[in-house]
Write an enzyme that holds these catalytic residues in place. Structure first.
Site, short mmCIF file in Angstrom:
data_model
loop_
_atom_site.label_atom_id
_atom_site.label_comp_id
_atom_site.label_asym_id
_atom_site.label_seq_id
_atom_site.Cartn_x
_atom_site.Cartn_y
_atom_site.Cartn_z
N ASP A 32 0.89 -1.29 0.49
CA ASP A 32 -0.41 0.09 0.32
C ASP A 32 1.00 1.01 -0.04
O ASP A 32 1.97 1.87 0.64
CB ASP A 32 -0.69 0.05 1.29
CG ASP A 32 -2.07 1.15 1.40
OD1 ASP A 32 -2.26 1.07 0.51
OD2 ASP A 32 -2.15 1.23 2.46
N HIS A 33 0.26 2.17 -0.54
CA HIS A 33 0.97 3.36 -0.86
C HIS A 33 2.99 3.23 -0.92
O HIS A 33 3.33 4.05 -0.33
CB HIS A 33 1.47 4.63 0.04
CG HIS A 33 -0.18 4.81 0.29
ND1 HIS A 33 -0.66 5.92 -0.34
CD2 HIS A 33 -1.76 4.30 0.87
CE1 HIS A 33 -1.78 6.12 -0.37
NE2 HIS A 33 -2.63 5.30 0.48
N ASP B 140 2.73 5.36 -5.22
CA ASP B 140 1.70 6.16 -4.42
C ASP B 140 2.93 7.30 -5.09
O ASP B 140 3.66 7.59 -4.10
CB ASP B 140 1.40 6.67 -3.61
CG ASP B 140 0.83 7.86 -3.42
OD1 ASP B 140 0.47 8.22 -3.94
OD2 ASP B 140 0.34 8.02 -1.91
N GLU C 240 -2.33 5.85 -8.73
CA GLU C 240 -2.26 7.09 -8.11
C GLU C 240 -2.41 8.10 -9.28
O GLU C 240 -1.86 8.44 -9.38
CB GLU C 240 -3.03 7.28 -6.74
CG GLU C 240 -3.48 8.58 -6.03
CD GLU C 240 -3.69 7.95 -3.92
OE1 GLU C 240 -3.35 7.05 -3.77
OE2 GLU C 240 -4.33 9.52 -3.73
N HIS D 243 -7.35 9.95 3.97
CA HIS D 243 -6.92 8.82 5.16
C HIS D 243 -7.70 9.62 6.55
O HIS D 243 -7.54 10.61 6.92
CB HIS D 243 -5.84 9.32 4.82
CG HIS D 243 -4.92 8.57 3.54
ND1 HIS D 243 -4.34 8.89 2.58
CD2 HIS D 243 -5.47 6.75 2.95
CE1 HIS D 243 -3.72 7.92 1.96
NE2 HIS D 243 -4.79 6.63 1.54
N GLY D 244 -7.97 8.37 7.08
CA GLY D 244 -8.00 8.35 8.86
C GLY D 244 -9.87 9.11 9.19
O GLY D 244 -10.17 8.57 7.80
N GLY E 166 -8.91 6.08 1.56
CA GLY E 166 -9.29 7.04 2.31
C GLY E 166 -10.85 6.39 3.19
O GLY E 166 -11.99 7.55 2.74
N GLY E 167 -11.58 4.65 2.24
CA GLY E 167 -13.04 4.53 2.76
C GLY E 167 -13.53 4.72 4.57
O GLY E 167 -14.66 4.52 3.88
N ASN F 148 -10.04 1.23 0.60
CA ASN F 148 -9.53 0.82 1.21
C ASN F 148 -9.86 1.05 2.67
O ASN F 148 -10.11 2.34 2.62
CB ASN F 148 -7.96 1.72 1.13
CG ASN F 148 -7.35 1.20 -0.02
OD1 ASN F 148 -7.20 0.51 -0.84
ND2 ASN F 148 -5.95 1.51 0.04
ZN LIG Z 1 -4.45 5.00 1.11
#
Ligand SMILES: [Zn+2]
Length: 286
Positions: A80-81, A102, A132, A178-179, A209-210, A230
């Protein structure tokens, strides 16, 4: 069974649902996430961020690969990222079957150049690539990186970007952060923008950022073009909120007394996401 990100997402794209990519950072969480995916017969993407990989250590990746081979549902292990080309090569060497590069905070041309370089190399090794375009926001220091303000993905740029880079899937910015959202920030997705991008770019699209977005918006996004969502903060909050509660009993000492209830609490949230994304029962499509 262990498979690639592309193998999982192409089916999701064809059948209009989203696969959850759950970020995990310890064995109990990973084990619980695989179990709930098997119980729901849902394909799974295990997301591991470079910070999480550092935390768990390379040896645990070996264990994750072995458990994924034995899973009754398709599982991809996703970096991821990824920040650099070299980091992505290491992830592939570790055994990841899907990688994200990313470079979304870099200028468009630089993002294209590095994403293409990653895709060329990863594809030669049979590994799937997510890139992305556009920037999603960041809410707090505990969350992954993000921009102060969202730059929504431009549909024209997205078409060019995928044509040139050859990325298998694309993370787009349509209004997520995100978060965990602070009280003053109202999460809202631009679903019209998603529809426009999907109509011109019919590949699997990804939502980062879901966590914390309204359920109805997320479910709609999964129906109309998002194929990977995600989820990190939501399952970690459930896991650790329960852990705080368990630790209030000062007599508890053994991880096998403390962790199972935390994993169960996390599984409830994960099961809800799987249902919301339309992924339940979809294991039988593979
Ligand atoms: Zn992410």
């Amino acid at each position: 069974m262990l498979t690639t990100g592309k193998a999982i997402l192409d089916v999701a794209n064809e059948h209009s649902f989203a696969v959850p990519a759950f970020n995990i950072s310890d064995w109990a969480m990973f084990k619980g996430i695989v179990e709930i995916s098997e119980e729901k017969n849902a394909p799974l993407i295990v997301g591991i961020h470079p910070d999480e990989a550092r935390h768990i250590g390379r040896e645990m990746i070996t264990g994750i690969i072995e458990r994924s081979h034995n899973a009754s549902v398709p599982v991809a292990i996703h970096w991821d990222h990824g920040a650099t080309y070299e980091q992505i090569l290491r992830a592939i060497q570790y055994g990841f079957t899907s990688v994200m590069i990313d470079a979304s905070l870099k200028p468009f041309d630089e993002n294209i150049a590095i994403s293409k370089r990653v895709a060329d190399s990863a594809h030669a090794l049979g590994i799937s690539v997510e890139a992305e375009l556009g920037t999603i926001g960041a809410t707090d220091g505990e969350a992954e990186e993000g921009a102060d303000t969202i730059i929504y993905t431009d549909p024209d740029d997205a078409v060019t970007f995928v044509e040139v880079t050859g990325a298998d899937s694309l993370a787009i910015a349509i209004g997520t952060y995100h978060g965990i959202y602070p009280a003053h920030l109202k999460p809202e997705l631009k679903l019209d923008l998603l529809k426009e991008i999907k109509s011109r770019l019919p590949i699997p699209l990804v939502l980062h950022g879901g966590s914390g977005n309204p359920d109805d918006e997320i479910a709609e996004a999964a129906r109309i073009g998002i194929n990977k969502i995600n989820i990190s903060s939501d399952i970690k909050v459930a896991y650790h909120d329960k852990m705080r509660e368990m630790l209030a009993d000062g007599k508890l000492r053994e991880p096998n007394s403390i962790q199972p209830a935390c994993v169960e609490a996390m599984k409830v949230v994960a099961a809800h996401k799987i249902d919301l994304f339309g992924a339940a029962g979809k294991g039988s499509l593979y």
